[in-house]
Design a protein around this motif. Structure first.
Motif, PDB file in Angstrom:
ATOM      1  N   PHE A 129      55.865  45.540  44.261  1.00 36.38           N
ATOM      2  CA  PHE A 129      54.657  44.989  43.298  1.00 36.38           C
ATOM      3  C   PHE A 129      55.253  42.995  42.651  1.00 36.38           C
ATOM      4  N   TYR A 130      55.992  43.876  41.343  1.00 33.71           N
ATOM      5  CA  TYR A 130      56.191  42.936  40.213  1.00 33.71           C
ATOM      6  C   TYR A 130      56.713  41.624  41.035  1.00 33.71           C
ATOM      7  N   TYR A 156      57.176  40.847  44.527  1.00 37.76           N
ATOM      8  CA  TYR A 156      56.157  39.814  45.450  1.00 37.76           C
ATOM      9  C   TYR A 156      55.493  39.341  45.286  1.00 37.76           C
ATOM     10  N   SER A 157      54.391  39.978  43.963  1.00 41.12           N
ATOM     11  CA  SER A 157      53.298  39.077  42.709  1.00 41.12           C
ATOM     12  C   SER A 157      54.288  37.801  42.539  1.00 41.12           C
ATOM     13  N   ILE A 164      54.002  35.391  44.728  1.00 40.06           N
ATOM     14  CA  ILE A 164      52.809  34.432  44.398  1.00 40.06           C
ATOM     15  C   ILE A 164      52.257  34.027  43.443  1.00 40.06           C
ATOM     16  N   VAL A 188      48.037  32.794  36.614  1.00 37.37           N
ATOM     17  CA  VAL A 188      48.880  33.524  37.065  1.00 37.37           C
ATOM     18  C   VAL A 188      50.087  33.360  35.928  1.00 37.37           C
ATOM     19  N   THR A 195      50.981  45.825  35.448  1.00 30.42           N
ATOM     20  CA  THR A 195      50.284  46.247  36.777  1.00 30.42           C
ATOM     21  C   THR A 195      48.709  45.686  36.879  1.00 30.42           C
ATOM     22  N   LEU A 231      48.777  41.276  36.706  1.00 30.01           N
ATOM     23  CA  LEU A 231      49.568  40.756  37.793  1.00 30.01           C
ATOM     24  C   LEU A 231      47.803  41.232  39.080  1.00 30.01           C
ATOM     25  N   CYS A 232      47.367  41.973  39.141  1.00 27.26           N
ATOM     26  CA  CYS A 232      46.202  42.092  40.055  1.00 27.26           C
ATOM     27  C   CYS A 232      44.835  40.876  39.490  1.00 27.26           C
ATOM     28  N   TYR A 234      44.884  37.401  41.978  1.00 29.32           N
ATOM     29  CA  TYR A 234      44.595  38.609  43.074  1.00 29.32           C
ATOM     30  C   TYR A 234      43.007  38.093  43.575  1.00 29.32           C
TER      31      TYR A 234
END
Length: 277
Positions: free
Chosen positions: A160-161, A163-164, A167, A184, A213, A216-217, A220
């Motif tokens: 997830f880290y 992938y972010s 993004i 971001v 985490t 990071l969310c 989105y």
């Protein structure tokens, strides 16, 4: 540094409350037809100073601290580089909007923001070359976790880290919603605060990963609020890039075509409604 940090924390709270509950452009755009404001870009100055002023601390270790997620030299430089990338992207969006998307200014800001993606990658690679104590280390892949954290759980966090990060790069490349680049930047800068709390014994390794985490969310949510279902296309592209990178495809082979495509065709094919901001 402390004064800048205090301002930055309050600024993130204010801007994210706008993104979530009011102006999705968070004051960096046309503000629902009221026109752009000079205050918003000026507020980016403390964010820039916060990143750069971290260099005044000369006790940051070159080697990563074993067992705890704390700041080390390579991480600090990456944090500065990618934080400033967000500042550039956000300012470019604001400048384009402030000139009512004057064609010359629009082209210049799109080119600047797009090239900042490649420049940031090159600077980060140079920082790694100079500061990485061990070639097998990675700022995310070798991050310490808490005792008892299973290998599978670590794998999910790491994925997830990583992938972010894709993004976040796409958000800076987009030059669409003016608050994307700013949003971001928040996980990037708050990661340093969280690591400082770990160093002072105020936060555990588990607490760090949970809090990081969470930060990071948050972008989105902005993505879906600003684009609706179309943000899932951005996420799909990010996932494709993430998988290709996992297959050891050179990152410049991934990003150079996207940067060129964004400059040449982005406003016409990808974000034709950019003027609404």
């Amino acid at each position: 540094h402390k004064y800048c940090g205090s301002f930055v924390l309050l600024h993130y709270i204010y801007r994210f409350s706008q993104m979530y509950f009011g102006d999705v452009g968070a004051g960096f755009g046309s503000r629902h037809g009221r026109g752009s404001s000079i205050i918003a870009p000026l507020c980016l100055i403390p964010h820039t100073l916060l990143s750069l002023s971290s260099l005044i601390f000369h006790t940051v270790p070159r080697e990563r601290v074993v067992g705890l997620p704390m700041i080390w030299s390579e991480f600090r430089m990456h944090n500065i580089i990618f934080g400033l990338r967000s500042v550039v992207a956000t300012f470019c969006c604001w400048l384009s909007i402030n000139t009512n998307h004057n064609p010359t200014v629009r082209i210049a800001t799109v080119v600047t923001s797009s090239l900042s993606i490649l420049i940031a990658n090159m600077l980060a690679d140079e920082a790694t070359r100079r500061l990485q104590p061990h070639s097998e280390d990675s700022t995310t892949a070798t991050m310490p976790y808490w005792d008892g954290c299973s290998v599978e759980t670590q794998r999910k966090f790491k994925s997830f880290y990583a992938y972010s990060q894709f993004i976040a790069t796409l958000a800076c490349l987009a030059m669409a919603c003016p608050s994307w680049g700013f949003a971001v930047m928040m996980p990037i800068q708050l990661a340093s605060l969280l690591m400082t709390l770990v160093r002072k014994g105020l936060l555990s390794a588990r607490g760090y990963h949970m809090a990081y985490t969470g930060t990071l969310c948050m972008p989105y949510v902005l993505g879906f609020r600003s684009m609706g279902w179309r943000f899932s296309l951005v996420m799909g592209l990010g996932y494709a890039l993430f998988r290709l990178r996992r297959q050891k495809v050179n990152k410049y082979l991934l990003w150079a075509p996207l940067v060129a495509g964004r400059i040449a065709l982005g406003d016409k094919l990808i974000f034709p409604d950019y003027q609404k901001w």
